[in-house]
Design an enzyme around this catalytic site. Structure first.
Site: not given
Length: 245
Positions: A57, A172
């Site tokens: 992440c 992302c």
């Protein structure tokens, strides 16, 4: 990210942890993310004794890596916006970074631009919805072209043919799930930079080459909410033939 790493180390045992109870990280403050992730990772290390932890992440990685490395002895691999390779490869010197609102506003991301932009104009695009759209699509729900295009549009800066955006960093780890749609909906062709292959290479660097035998039973799937999750079946193909517990 999981798919690339499993492909690079097919012999390993994997524990995939989705922090769905706190998703999406980009909607939380820096203090909240640090307070959430550091003890959570500590609990997971105690429970599963991993040889290595990948923080898959960008938002979390830009905040917690130093805290994790200070607190725990396990090696960590983080995921940060791939600004350096994007700017090195851009021909028009116009690059966009598409991430969550949290990732693009981080000082860490701005430092990457300062250190590695190399004369590129870098446009930071903070998407409020694209991660959720990607997860919804992965779950089998209908996601409209219009919704994706609205999140994508600010990435494309046209200052004339010789100076328009030619590279978009997917900052992302949800976004590559929509890559086919992103390519189709882009107003013109660009290079899409997905960090997953580089992260997989880093994992191999730290763990070494694969062993001789693949452990096709070696996988676990953890959702922090402990609720039955529609993503369970959708994630199965990413485990390279394993059936996660």
């Amino acid at each position: 990210m999981l798919r690339e790493i499993v492909g690079a180390r097919p012999d390993a045992h994997y524990v995939y942890v989705a922090d769905d109870a706190f998703f999406p990280y980009g909607h939380h403050s820096e203090e909240q993310i640090i307070a959430r992730v550091v003890p959570l990772v500590g609990e997971l290390i105690v429970a599963h004794t991993p040889d290595l932890v990948v923080i898959a992440c960008n938002t979390a990685s830009t905040l917690v890596m130093s805290h994790l490395r200070h607190a725990y002895q396990v090696p960590f691999v983080g995921t940060v916006p791939a600004i350096k390779p994007a700017c090195a490869s851009s021909k028009t010197k116009r690059v966009s970074v598409l991430g969550t609102k949290g990732t693009v506003k981080r000082e860490y991301t701005k430092r990457l631009i300062h250190d590695f932009a190399k004369g590129c104009e870098v446009t930071l695009v903070g998407s409020a919805e694209l991660a959720a759209l990607a997860e919804s699509a992965l779950s089998g729900n209908e996601v409209s072209d219009e919704d994706i295009s609205a999140e994508l549009a600010p990435c494309f800066v046209d200052a004339g043919d010789a100076a328009r955006t030619d590279t978009v960093v997917l900052a992302c780890t949800h976004y590559p799930l929509l890559l086919d749609r992103l390519i189709k909906l882009a107003p013109w062709p660009v290079d899409w930079i997905d960090p997953a292959p580089a992260i997989a290479r880093r994992v191999v660097d730290l763990l070494g080459a694969p062993g001789l035998e693949a452990d096709h039973a070696g996988a676990e799937m953890v959702f922090t909410s402990k609720r039955p999750h529609t993503l369970s079946q959708a994630l199965m193909p990413f485990f390279g033939g394993r059936t996660p517990a």
